[in-house]
Scaffold this motif. Structure first.
Motif, PDB file in Angstrom:
ATOM      1  N   TRP A   1       0.940  -1.829   0.089  1.00 20.56           N
ATOM      2  CA  TRP A   1      -0.015  -0.092  -0.260  1.00 20.56           C
ATOM      3  C   TRP A   1       0.798   1.313  -0.135  1.00 20.56           C
ATOM      4  N   LYS A   2       1.861   0.985   0.923  1.00 17.68           N
ATOM      5  CA  LYS A   2       2.886   2.622   0.584  1.00 17.68           C
ATOM      6  C   LYS A   2       3.194   2.795  -0.729  1.00 17.68           C
ATOM      7  N   ASP A   3       3.406   1.843  -1.789  1.00 17.16           N
ATOM      8  CA  ASP A   3       3.582   2.335  -3.135  1.00 17.16           C
ATOM      9  C   ASP A   3       2.470   3.770  -3.830  1.00 17.16           C
ATOM     10  N   MET A   4       1.619   3.388  -3.271  1.00 19.80           N
ATOM     11  CA  MET A   4       0.707   4.795  -3.678  1.00 19.80           C
ATOM     12  C   MET A   4      -0.029   5.366  -2.701  1.00 19.80           C
ATOM     13  N   GLY A   5       0.666   5.702  -1.550  1.00 16.88           N
ATOM     14  CA  GLY A   5       0.712   7.026  -0.872  1.00 16.88           C
ATOM     15  C   GLY A   5       0.275   6.751   0.034  1.00 16.88           C
ATOM     16  N   TRP A   6       0.168   5.767   0.410  1.00 12.50           N
ATOM     17  CA  TRP A   6      -0.522   5.127   2.177  1.00 12.50           C
ATOM     18  C   TRP A   6       0.372   5.416   3.311  1.00 12.50           C
ATOM     19  N   GLN A   7       0.848   5.843   4.103  1.00 13.71           N
ATOM     20  CA  GLN A   7       1.750   6.190   5.331  1.00 13.71           C
ATOM     21  C   GLN A   7       2.243   4.309   5.730  1.00 13.71           C
ATOM     22  N   GLY A   8       0.971   3.534   6.079  1.00 12.82           N
ATOM     23  CA  GLY A   8       2.034   2.544   6.381  1.00 12.82           C
ATOM     24  C   GLY A   8       1.122   1.082   5.900  1.00 12.82           C
ATOM     25  N   GLU A   9       1.246  -0.065   5.778  1.00 14.75           N
ATOM     26  CA  GLU A   9       0.697  -1.294   5.880  1.00 14.75           C
ATOM     27  C   GLU A   9      -1.141  -1.115   5.541  1.00 14.75           C
ATOM     28  N   ASP A  10      -1.575  -0.597   5.859  1.00 12.75           N
ATOM     29  CA  ASP A  10      -3.104  -0.539   6.980  1.00 12.75           C
ATOM     30  C   ASP A  10      -3.444   0.799   6.357  1.00 12.75           C
ATOM     31  N   PRO A  11      -4.578   0.702   5.283  1.00 14.16           N
ATOM     32  CA  PRO A  11      -5.031   2.204   4.894  1.00 14.16           C
ATOM     33  C   PRO A  11      -5.998   2.918   5.274  1.00 14.16           C
ATOM     34  N   GLY A  12      -7.045   1.811   6.332  1.00 11.95           N
ATOM     35  CA  GLY A  12      -7.780   2.520   7.262  1.00 11.95           C
ATOM     36  C   GLY A  12      -7.011   3.810   8.278  1.00 11.95           C
ATOM     37  N   THR A  13      -5.896   3.302   9.162  1.00 15.68           N
ATOM     38  CA  THR A  13      -5.389   4.762   9.173  1.00 15.68           C
ATOM     39  C   THR A  13      -5.370   5.768   8.922  1.00 15.68           C
ATOM     40  N   ASP A  14      -4.894   5.937   8.075  1.00 15.74           N
ATOM     41  CA  ASP A  14      -5.509   7.503   6.717  1.00 15.74           C
ATOM     42  C   ASP A  14      -6.208   7.910   7.065  1.00 15.74           C
ATOM     43  N   ILE A  15      -7.172   6.656   6.544  1.00 15.59           N
ATOM     44  CA  ILE A  15      -9.302   6.744   5.848  1.00 15.59           C
ATOM     45  C   ILE A  15      -9.956   8.011   6.746  1.00 15.59           C
ATOM     46  N   ARG A  16      -8.790   7.664   8.381  1.00 10.57           N
ATOM     47  CA  ARG A  16      -9.880   7.617   9.328  1.00 10.57           C
ATOM     48  C   ARG A  16     -10.698   8.876   9.708  1.00 10.57           C
ATOM     49  N   GLY A  17      -9.509   9.638   9.269  1.00 12.85           N
ATOM     50  CA  GLY A  17     -10.325  11.567   9.252  1.00 12.85           C
ATOM     51  C   GLY A  17     -11.435  11.692   8.137  1.00 12.85           C
ATOM     52  N   ALA A  18     -10.625  11.074   7.012  1.00 15.12           N
ATOM     53  CA  ALA A  18     -11.568  11.695   6.241  1.00 15.12           C
ATOM     54  C   ALA A  18     -12.941  10.465   5.828  1.00 15.12           C
ATOM     55  N   GLY A  19     -13.427   9.486   6.559  1.00 13.51           N
ATOM     56  CA  GLY A  19     -14.561   8.822   6.756  1.00 13.51           C
ATOM     57  C   GLY A  19     -14.218   8.261   4.635  1.00 13.51           C
ATOM     58  N   VAL A  20     -15.677   7.452   5.092  1.00 11.62           N
ATOM     59  CA  VAL A  20     -15.849   6.597   3.915  1.00 11.62           C
ATOM     60  C   VAL A  20     -15.382   7.094   2.287  1.00 11.62           C
ATOM     61  N   PHE A  21     -15.726   8.148   2.816  1.00 11.93           N
ATOM     62  CA  PHE A  21     -16.168   8.867   1.525  1.00 11.93           C
ATOM     63  C   PHE A  21     -14.697   9.215   0.831  1.00 11.93           C
ATOM     64  N   GLY A  22     -14.142   9.495   2.389  1.00 12.03           N
ATOM     65  CA  GLY A  22     -12.333  10.338   1.376  1.00 12.03           C
ATOM     66  C   GLY A  22     -11.887   8.819   0.546  1.00 12.03           C
ATOM     67  N   LEU A  23     -12.433   7.766   0.427  1.00  8.43           N
ATOM     68  CA  LEU A  23     -12.590   6.235   0.003  1.00  8.43           C
ATOM     69  C   LEU A  23     -13.043   6.506  -1.446  1.00  8.43           C
ATOM     70  N   ASP A  24     -14.508   6.807  -0.972  1.00 10.25           N
ATOM     71  CA  ASP A  24     -15.451   6.976  -2.316  1.00 10.25           C
ATOM     72  C   ASP A  24     -14.988   7.283  -3.681  1.00 10.25           C
ATOM     73  N   ASN A  25     -14.597   8.749  -3.043  1.00 11.92           N
ATOM     74  CA  ASN A  25     -13.450  10.084  -3.758  1.00 11.92           C
ATOM     75  C   ASN A  25     -12.551   9.782  -4.892  1.00 11.92           C
ATOM     76  N   LEU A  26     -11.516   8.419  -3.988  1.00 13.24           N
ATOM     77  CA  LEU A  26     -10.186   8.159  -5.035  1.00 13.24           C
ATOM     78  C   LEU A  26     -10.666   6.804  -5.594  1.00 13.24           C
ATOM     79  N   LEU A  27     -12.102   6.427  -5.727  1.00 15.09           N
ATOM     80  CA  LEU A  27     -12.205   4.915  -5.742  1.00 15.09           C
ATOM     81  C   LEU A  27     -12.875   5.903  -7.397  1.00 15.09           C
ATOM     82  N   TYR A  28     -13.492   7.482  -7.122  1.00 13.90           N
ATOM     83  CA  TYR A  28     -14.223   7.828  -8.220  1.00 13.90           C
ATOM     84  C   TYR A  28     -13.448   8.499  -8.988  1.00 13.90           C
ATOM     85  N   LEU A  29     -11.722   9.074  -8.388  1.00 14.81           N
ATOM     86  CA  LEU A  29     -11.115   9.567  -9.772  1.00 14.81           C
ATOM     87  C   LEU A  29     -10.700   8.557  -9.940  1.00 14.81           C
TER      88      LEU A  29
END
Length: 212
Positions: free
Chosen positions: A55-83
């Motif tokens: 996952w770090k190859d994609m620019g997540w800070q660790g091996e669990d993206p959930g840690t980075d996603i928490r601040g933005a919520g599911v919608f943060g992940l959905d926006n990345l999927l939309y892009l």
């Protein structure tokens, strides 16, 4: 007094509800979203586990993206999927930034994306706002016009904001330590562009001099 049409009010309320959904790593639907993101980012690599250093190859800070996603919520992940789904060329360009010797100090794609979702909600004055509440900022009130045009106006403005981040980053020849300063510049530019009251996403992109 500022008021919304029925369509604007409905779409704004849906947006506020989406922004409020927290990410839950144990939720099967949320896990499916991560697998879909993996397919977009690493189409030639099987996703055998959702916790991996890859996952770090994609620019997540660790091996669990959930840690980075928490601040933005599911919608943060959905926006990345939309892009990745609707603007795949921009997604690939931003993910695989090929800038030679400069790569080591570039911004982390996925973590930057989460920052953008939260920052955009803040610019629009709808971060942590209850469904039905009107936007608290001039940019947010102007954004409501874009909701008339599209039920994915937030997602489209997020894509504009990501393209703008990359544009400003290159202009400044910025390094990772300058991410906060670049984000503030991007925020101010987008805020001013929205306050010019664009009637469409196309007009917003033109105002900012963006093409993608």
């Amino acid at each position: 007094a500022f008021s919304l049409s029925l369509v604007q009010a409905e779409r704004l309320e849906e947006l506020q509800e989406s922004l409020a959904i927290p990410f839950d790593g144990s939720n099967a639907l949320h896990q499916d979203r991560l697998r879909e993101l993996w397919r977009l980012a690493f189409p030639d690599v099987a996703c055998e586990t959702l916790k991996t250093p890859k996952w770090k190859d994609m620019g997540w800070q660790g091996e669990d993206p959930g840690t980075d996603i928490r601040g933005a919520g599911v919608f943060g992940l959905d926006n990345l999927l939309y892009l990745g789904t609707y603007h795949s060329k921009l997604f690939d360009h931003l993910l695989h930034k090929r800038r030679g010797v400069w790569d080591d100090v570039d911004y982390p794609f996925a973590a930057a994306s989460m920052n953008l979702t939260f920052t955009l909600a803040d610019v629009l004055g709808i971060a942590r706002s209850k469904p039905g509440m009107l936007p608290k900022t001039a940019a947010g009130r102007a954004f409501c016009q874009l909701l008339t045009e599209s039920d994915v106006a937030f997602e489209e403005v997020y894509c504009v904001m990501f393209a703008l981040l990359d544009h400003v980053w290159v202009q400044r020849k910025a390094s990772y330590m300058e991410f906060g300063a670049v984000l503030k510049q991007v925020r101010d530019k987008l805020d001013a562009a929205l306050q010019s009251k664009p009637q469409s996403i196309r007009q917003l992109k033109q105002h900012l001099g963006l093409q993608y």
